[in-house]
Design a protein around this motif. Structure first.
Motif, mmCIF file in Angstrom:
data_model
loop_
_atom_site.group_PDB
_atom_site.id
_atom_site.type_symbol
_atom_site.label_atom_id
_atom_site.label_comp_id
_atom_site.label_asym_id
_atom_site.label_seq_id
_atom_site.Cartn_x
_atom_site.Cartn_y
_atom_site.Cartn_z
ATOM 1 N N THR A 276 15.490 32.937 31.879
ATOM 2 C CA THR A 276 16.170 33.655 32.964
ATOM 3 C C THR A 276 15.581 33.303 34.335
ATOM 4 O O THR A 276 16.260 33.398 35.349
ATOM 5 C CB THR A 276 16.069 35.187 32.774
ATOM 6 N N THR A 277 14.303 32.864 34.354
ATOM 7 C CA THR A 277 13.689 32.540 35.647
ATOM 8 C C THR A 277 13.996 31.110 36.072
ATOM 9 O O THR A 277 13.667 30.706 37.181
ATOM 10 C CB THR A 277 12.153 32.708 35.604
ATOM 11 N N GLN A 278 14.617 30.313 35.178
ATOM 12 C CA GLN A 278 14.990 28.933 35.504
ATOM 13 C C GLN A 278 13.786 28.170 36.073
ATOM 14 O O GLN A 278 13.896 27.489 37.089
ATOM 15 C CB GLN A 278 16.144 28.910 36.526
ATOM 16 N N GLN A 279 12.640 28.340 35.425
ATOM 17 C CA GLN A 279 11.398 27.703 35.864
ATOM 18 C C GLN A 279 11.611 26.197 36.092
ATOM 19 O O GLN A 279 11.971 25.475 35.173
ATOM 20 C CB GLN A 279 10.339 27.927 34.770
ATOM 21 N N THR A 280 11.410 25.759 37.328
ATOM 22 C CA THR A 280 11.596 24.343 37.653
ATOM 23 C C THR A 280 10.450 23.529 37.065
ATOM 24 O O THR A 280 9.284 23.828 37.322
ATOM 25 C CB THR A 280 11.574 24.134 39.187
ATOM 26 N N PRO A 281 10.751 22.495 36.267
ATOM 27 C CA PRO A 281 9.660 21.675 35.728
ATOM 28 C C PRO A 281 8.893 20.983 36.861
ATOM 29 O O PRO A 281 9.460 20.665 37.908
ATOM 30 C CB PRO A 281 10.377 20.644 34.858
ATOM 31 N N ILE A 282 7.607 20.761 36.603
ATOM 32 C CA ILE A 282 6.761 20.047 37.562
ATOM 33 C C ILE A 282 6.856 18.553 37.265
ATOM 34 O O ILE A 282 6.804 18.139 36.114
ATOM 35 C CB ILE A 282 5.287 20.491 37.433
ATOM 36 N N THR A 283 7.014 17.770 38.330
ATOM 37 C CA THR A 283 6.966 16.317 38.186
ATOM 38 C C THR A 283 5.644 15.858 38.791
ATOM 39 O O THR A 283 5.475 15.898 40.008
ATOM 40 C CB THR A 283 8.143 15.662 38.927
ATOM 41 N N PHE A 284 4.707 15.466 37.940
ATOM 42 C CA PHE A 284 3.397 15.083 38.458
ATOM 43 C C PHE A 284 3.456 13.717 39.127
ATOM 44 O O PHE A 284 4.116 12.804 38.638
ATOM 45 C CB PHE A 284 2.361 15.047 37.329
ATOM 46 N N LYS A 285 2.731 13.620 40.244
ATOM 47 C CA LYS A 285 2.592 12.327 40.932
ATOM 48 C C LYS A 285 1.521 11.512 40.208
ATOM 49 O O LYS A 285 0.377 11.949 40.103
ATOM 50 C CB LYS A 285 2.147 12.553 42.382
ATOM 51 N N PRO A 286 1.868 10.326 39.699
ATOM 52 C CA PRO A 286 0.836 9.479 39.091
ATOM 53 C C PRO A 286 -0.156 8.995 40.145
ATOM 54 O O PRO A 286 0.175 8.978 41.335
ATOM 55 C CB PRO A 286 1.610 8.311 38.477
ATOM 56 N N THR A 287 -1.364 8.636 39.716
ATOM 57 C CA THR A 287 -2.372 8.230 40.700
ATOM 58 C C THR A 287 -2.246 6.757 41.072
ATOM 59 O O THR A 287 -2.622 6.369 42.157
ATOM 60 C CB THR A 287 -3.796 8.493 40.168
ATOM 61 N N ALA A 288 -1.713 5.944 40.136
ATOM 62 C CA ALA A 288 -1.697 4.490 40.384
ATOM 63 C C ALA A 288 -0.691 4.105 41.463
ATOM 64 O O ALA A 288 0.357 4.692 41.578
ATOM 65 C CB ALA A 288 -1.394 3.742 39.103
#
Ligand code: DDH
Length: 288
Positions: A276-288
Motif C-alpha cells: 500500500t505504501t508503493q515503496q520505491t525501489p532503491i537503485t544503487f550507484k555503482p562505484t566503478a
C-alpha cells in the motif's frame, strides 16, 4: 517524526547507499581471496538465504537470515558461506541499524553490480527471525541431479523454466571448492565478471566426465580447467531449458535484462512488503 518520538533510527535511501559503498570498498580492498573477489560468495549467500522459500507454506526466503543459526548454517548446501557472513561482520558493526536479512541481500545486489552486472533494484524491509524459523535441510538444489529435480526445487519457489535458466547464469561467477561442496573448479574464464559466458560455454565446449575420485562433474575438453555440474548440463539436455540457453548465449543484453528481473524476484521471495505504501525501489550507484 517517528525517529524523534521513539529514538529509533529510520534509515533513508542515502543510508542504504552508504552501506553499499562500504561493501564495494571492502570488495576492492580484500582482493586476496579466491579469484580476487568476495563478490561471488556474497551472491551465493544472498541466493541461499532466498532459495529456501516455499510458496505453499510461505516459509523460508530472505526475510529472517536464519542461516545465522547452526541448524541451517550447517546444512551441506551452505558449506563455506561463513566466509561471506564473516566478510560482512564489520559492515554490520558499522551500520548496526540494518538487519542481517537486508544486509545479505544488499551485499548480493552490490556484488552483482560491482562485478559489472545489471542494476538490481533493492527494497529494504526484511526482519531477522529467531532459530525457530530455520528451514529444513533439502530446500536448495542438489548438484548431482537432473531436470526433474531442478523443476521440483525451483517451481516450489514459484519460478518457471525460463527463470530457472536465467538464474543459472549466475554460474558465470565464482567456483566450486573441494572442501565445501566436494566439486572443484570455475565455470568460466572470468569468474569475477557477470557475463553470458556460462551459456556460451555450455553450448560451444565439448564436456566430458572428469576422471577423479570426487563427485561426478564435467570438465571442458579443450583446457580441462573449467567445470559443469550435472544440474548445469541438464539445461542443455532438456529441450525446454535449452531454448533459453540458446537465447542467452546469443544475446547478452537479453540475459542481463532477464537476470536482473529474476534476481530481484528471488531476493524478494517471502518478504512481506507493505504494497500500500508503493515503496520505491532503491537503485544503487555503482562505484566503478
Ligand atoms: Fe550455484 N553452486 N547452484 N547458483 N553458485 C555453487 C557455487 C555458486 C548449484 C550448486 C552450486 C545457483 C544455482 C545452483 C552461485 C550462484 C547461484 C556450488 C559450489 C555448487 C555446488 C559451492 C562451493 O563449493 O563453494 C546448483 C545445483 C544450482 C541449481 O540447481 C540451479 C543460482 C540460482 C545462483 C544465483 O546466484 C542466482 C555462485 C555465485 C557460486 C560461486 C560461489 C563461490 O564461492 O565462488
Amino acid at each position: 517524526s517517528a525517529s524523534e518520538t521513539t529514538g529509533v533510527f529510520v534509515p533513508k535511501q542515502e543510508d542504504y547507499q552508504k552501506v553499499y559503498n562500504e561493501i564495494a570498498a571492502l570488495l576492492q580492498e580484500k582482493d586476496d581471496y579466491d579469484d580476487g573477489s568476495y563478490g561471488p560468495v556474497l551472491v551465493r549467500l544472498a541466493w541461499h538465504a532466498s532459495g529456501t522459500y516455499d510458496k505453499e507454506t510461505g516459509t523460508g526466503g530472505s526475510n529472517g537470515a536464519t542461516m545465522r543459526f547452526a541448524p541451517e548454517g550447517d546444512h551441506g548446501a551452505n558449506a563455506g558461506l561463513v566466509a561471506a557472513r564473516d566478510f560482512l561482520a564489520p559492515v554490520k558493526a558499522k551500520f548496526p541499524w540494518i538487519t542481517y536479512s537486508d544486509l545479505w541481500i544488499l551485499a548480493g545486489t552490490c556484488a552483482i553490480q560491482e562485478m559489472q552486472g545489471p542494476t538490481i533494484p533493492y527494497r529494504p524491509g526484511r526482519v531477522d527471525k529467531d532459530i525457530a524459523a530455520c528451514t529444513p535441510d533439502g530446500r536448495l538444489p542438489d548438484a548431482s541431479q537432473g531436470n526433474k529435480h531442478l523443476r521440483g526445487i525451483f517451481y516450489r519457489m514459484g519460478f518457471n523454466d525460463q527463470e530457472i535458466v536465467a538464474l543459472s547464469g549466475a554460474h558465470a561467477l565464482g567456483r566450486c571448492h573441494a572442501d565445501r561442496s566436494g566439486f572443484d573448479g570455475p565455470w568460466t574464464f572470468s569468474p569475477t565478471v557477470v557475463t553470458n559466458e556460462y551459456y556460451k560455454l555450455l553450448l560451444n565446449e565439448k564436456w566430458n566426465w572428469k576422471k577423479w575420485n570426487g563427485p561426478k562433474q564435467y570438465e571442458d575438453k579443450s583446457t580441462k580447467t573449467l567445470m559443469m555440474l550435472p544440474t548445469d548440463m541438464a539445461l542443455v539436455s532438456d529441450k525446454a531449458f535449452k531454448q533459453w540457453v540458446d537465447k542467452y548465449a546469443k544475446d547478452e543484453g537479453l540475459f542481463f535484462k532477464d537476470f536482473a528481473a529474476v534476481v530481484t524476484k528471488l531476493f524478494e521471495l517471502g518478504v512481506p512488503f507493505d504494497e500500500t505504501t508503493q515503496q520505491t525501489p532503491i537503485t544503487f550507484k555503482p562505484t566503478a
